[in-house]
Design a protein around this motif. Structure first.
Motif, mmCIF file in Angstrom:
data_model
loop_
_atom_site.group_PDB
_atom_site.id
_atom_site.type_symbol
_atom_site.label_atom_id
_atom_site.label_comp_id
_atom_site.label_asym_id
_atom_site.label_seq_id
_atom_site.Cartn_x
_atom_site.Cartn_y
_atom_site.Cartn_z
ATOM 1 N N UNK A 183 10.369 15.315 0.986
ATOM 2 C CA UNK A 183 9.628 15.108 2.227
ATOM 3 C C UNK A 183 10.598 14.989 3.395
ATOM 4 N N UNK A 184 10.186 15.525 4.536
ATOM 5 C CA UNK A 184 10.938 15.398 5.778
ATOM 6 C C UNK A 184 10.559 14.063 6.401
ATOM 7 N N UNK A 185 11.520 13.153 6.517
ATOM 8 C CA UNK A 185 11.233 11.818 7.038
ATOM 9 C C UNK A 185 10.886 11.826 8.525
ATOM 10 N N UNK A 186 11.069 12.964 9.193
ATOM 11 C CA UNK A 186 10.736 13.066 10.614
ATOM 12 C C UNK A 186 9.318 13.594 10.831
ATOM 13 N N UNK A 187 8.576 13.832 9.752
ATOM 14 C CA UNK A 187 7.215 14.360 9.836
ATOM 15 C C UNK A 187 6.238 13.415 9.142
ATOM 16 N N UNK A 188 5.305 12.854 9.905
ATOM 17 C CA UNK A 188 4.318 11.939 9.330
ATOM 18 C C UNK A 188 3.530 12.629 8.221
ATOM 19 N N UNK A 189 3.117 13.873 8.452
ATOM 20 C CA UNK A 189 2.339 14.582 7.439
ATOM 21 C C UNK A 189 3.146 14.793 6.158
ATOM 22 N N UNK A 190 4.413 15.087 6.303
ATOM 23 C CA UNK A 190 5.274 15.269 5.143
ATOM 24 C C UNK A 190 5.427 13.964 4.365
ATOM 25 N N UNK A 191 5.628 12.856 5.085
ATOM 26 C CA UNK A 191 5.773 11.549 4.440
ATOM 27 C C UNK A 191 4.467 11.163 3.735
ATOM 28 N N UNK A 192 3.336 11.334 4.412
ATOM 29 C CA UNK A 192 2.048 11.011 3.802
ATOM 30 C C UNK A 192 1.781 11.897 2.590
ATOM 31 N N UNK A 194 0.814 -1.218 0.000
ATOM 32 C CA UNK A 194 0.000 0.000 0.000
ATOM 33 C C UNK A 194 0.848 1.268 0.000
ATOM 34 N N UNK A 195 2.140 1.151 -0.257
ATOM 35 C CA UNK A 195 3.008 2.325 -0.250
ATOM 36 C C UNK A 195 3.236 2.834 1.165
ATOM 37 N N UNK A 196 3.587 4.118 1.275
ATOM 38 C CA UNK A 196 3.845 4.698 2.596
ATOM 39 C C UNK A 196 2.566 5.317 3.160
ATOM 40 N N UNK A 197 1.632 4.455 3.546
ATOM 41 C CA UNK A 197 0.416 4.919 4.213
ATOM 42 C C UNK A 197 0.717 5.123 5.694
ATOM 43 N N UNK A 198 -0.292 5.344 6.507
ATOM 44 C CA UNK A 198 -0.079 5.802 7.885
ATOM 45 C C UNK A 198 0.836 4.911 8.729
ATOM 46 N N UNK A 199 0.619 3.609 8.736
ATOM 47 C CA UNK A 199 1.421 2.748 9.610
ATOM 48 C C UNK A 199 2.906 2.755 9.232
ATOM 49 N N UNK A 200 3.283 2.469 7.981
ATOM 50 C CA UNK A 200 4.712 2.518 7.664
ATOM 51 C C UNK A 200 5.286 3.932 7.736
ATOM 52 N N UNK A 201 4.481 4.937 7.436
ATOM 53 C CA UNK A 201 4.958 6.323 7.555
ATOM 54 C C UNK A 201 5.288 6.636 9.010
ATOM 55 N N UNK A 202 4.434 6.181 9.930
ATOM 56 C CA UNK A 202 4.679 6.381 11.356
ATOM 57 C C UNK A 202 5.938 5.676 11.819
#
Length: 92
Positions: A42-51, A12-20
């Motif tokens: 994207x900033x890898x330290x920000x969930x919103x940025x990754x999503x 499913x790509x980088x959805x919420x769980x792997x992004x977290x």
């Protein structure tokens, strides 16, 4: 600065769980950790940025680490992404 191109293999790509999981891992390092996808960064330290990067299965990203622990961060985060970030990887 060190970088590496990777293919995201989560079904499913980088959805919420792997992004977290990615963010929780990235915040443990002092280095700036980002990735590029398409025309964005994207900033890898920000969930919103990754999503917000909308990374889907099979997409290529370039992971970039810059700072005092950049080599360790790149190695460990690369391993986590390649192992599926806690999810089964898609196999072709």
């Amino acid at each position: 600065m060190v970088s590496k191109k990777l293919v995201v293999n989560n079904p499913s790509g980088l959805h919420l769980k792997p992004a977290g999981l990615l963010c929780n891992m990235a915040i443990q390092y002092k280095s700036l950790i980002t990735f590029t996808h398409g025309d964005g960064t994207a900033n890898a330290k920000s969930v919103l940025s990754v999503l917000g990067a909308c990374v889907k299965c099979g997409d290529e990203i370039e992971l970039v680490c810059e700072g005092p622990d950049e080599e360790k961060a790149l190695k460990e985060i690369t391993e986590a992404i390649e192992s599926g970030l806690g999810e089964p990887r898609k196999t072709s």
